[in-house]
Scaffold this active site. Structure first.
Site, PDB file in Angstrom:
ATOM      1  N   ARG A   8       4.107  -3.538   0.783  1.00 25.95           N
ATOM      2  CA  ARG A   8       3.682  -4.866   1.121  1.00 25.95           C
ATOM      3  C   ARG A   8       2.155  -4.470   0.886  1.00 25.95           C
ATOM      4  NH1 ARG A   8       0.642  -7.309   4.500  1.00 25.95           N
ATOM      5  NH2 ARG A   8       0.489  -5.495   5.708  1.00 25.95           N
ATOM      6  N   ALA A   9       1.801  -6.196  -0.104  1.00 18.89           N
ATOM      7  CA  ALA A   9       0.264  -6.144   0.001  1.00 18.89           C
ATOM      8  C   ALA A   9      -0.265  -7.289   0.107  1.00 18.89           C
ATOM      9  CB  ALA A   9      -0.296  -6.296  -1.217  1.00 18.89           C
ATOM     10  N   SER A  10      -1.916  -7.175   0.655  1.00 21.39           N
ATOM     11  CA  SER A  10      -2.106  -8.849   1.504  1.00 21.39           C
ATOM     12  C   SER A  10      -2.264  -9.904   0.962  1.00 21.39           C
ATOM     13  CB  SER A  10      -2.530  -8.661   2.500  1.00 21.39           C
ATOM     14  OG  SER A  10      -2.859  -7.583   3.424  1.00 21.39           O
ATOM     15  N   THR A  11      -2.208  -9.854  -0.443  1.00 26.06           N
ATOM     16  CA  THR A  11      -3.256 -10.989  -1.115  1.00 26.06           C
ATOM     17  C   THR A  11      -2.306 -11.147  -2.441  1.00 26.06           C
ATOM     18  OG1 THR A  11      -4.816  -9.859  -2.378  1.00 26.06           O
ATOM     19  CG2 THR A  11      -5.308 -11.381   0.476  1.00 26.06           C
ATOM     20  N   GLN A  14      -3.668  -7.953  -4.996  1.00 27.80           N
ATOM     21  CA  GLN A  14      -3.077  -7.116  -4.828  1.00 27.80           C
ATOM     22  C   GLN A  14      -1.755  -6.984  -5.231  1.00 27.80           C
ATOM     23  OE1 GLN A  14      -3.485  -6.819  -0.443  1.00 27.80           O
ATOM     24  NE2 GLN A  14      -5.917  -6.023  -0.888  1.00 27.80           N
TER      25      GLN A  14
END
Length: 204
Positions: A8-11, A14
């Site tokens: 998972r990446a936040s944005t 990313q």
């Protein structure tokens, strides 16, 4: 035992696949190839993430949920984290995190030593809860600093707000018009469910 890797990446800026190589190397070192990968760009503060939900739906008892760090799985509030943990446990999943060495034993679990397994599970549960609490605190600290920075910029007349990605929002609107669900539209457009809900409200 199947290893299901969650990335998972936040944005959107990313790379959710950034940790894929580290997870692959870790699994190979422990003699278990990764059977499935679930990657998404979404906030760890929310449980309703399409790829996380898909992983939980696919998982079978005894499978391993592999993450780079507990913060990749959760930056949620304590009640939400407790619900997710309960769901993971109910599925019979073993949670293994690269940043929690004691959890690595799940990849070498052997039948017949129930006492040792229960002791190890207790230790891991305590450590997982602690790391999840630390991840949440980091999230809240960053949000607070961001809010303070915005407030300061507004007072100075310099804050203009975060620009919206209008192309993505138009794509989401088209998917909603085609009767895709919020979760499916979010997965296809590569946005969070909350963004889809925002677009839906604007078109209501």
């Amino acid at each position: 035992m199947l290893i299901r890797a969650y990335l998972r990446a936040s944005t959107q800026e990313q790379d959710a696949h950034r940790a894929a190589e580290a997870l692959e190397r870790f699994a190979q070192e422990h003699g278990h190839p990764i059977a499935a990968r679930y990657a998404e760009n979404a906030s760890g503060a929310h449980a309703d993430r399409p790829e996380l939900r898909r992983l939980l739906e696919d998982a079978l008892p005894g499978d391993v949920l592999l993450v780079e760090g507990v913060d990749r799985l959760s930056r949620m509030s304590a009640p939400d984290w407790k619900r997710l943990r309960s769901e993971i446990d109910a599925k019979g999943l073993r949670l293994v995190s690269l940043d929690l060495p004691s959890s690595h034993q799940a990849l070498h679990a052997r039948a017949g030593d129930e006492f040792a397994a229960r002791v190890l599970d207790s230790v891991n549960n305590m450590m997982l809860d602690m790391l999840a609490a630390m991840a949440r605190k980091d999230y809240e600290d960053r949000r607070r600093r961001q809010a303070e920075g915005i407030a300061k910029a507004r007072l100075a007349g310099k804050y203009q707000g975060k620009p919206r990605n209008q192309e993505k929002r138009r794509h989401v609107a088209e998917l909603l018009a085609a009767d895709f669900s919020i979760r499916k539209a979010a997965a296809i457009a590569g946005v969070s469910p909350s963004t889809v809900q925002s677009v839906k409200r604007e078109g209501a």
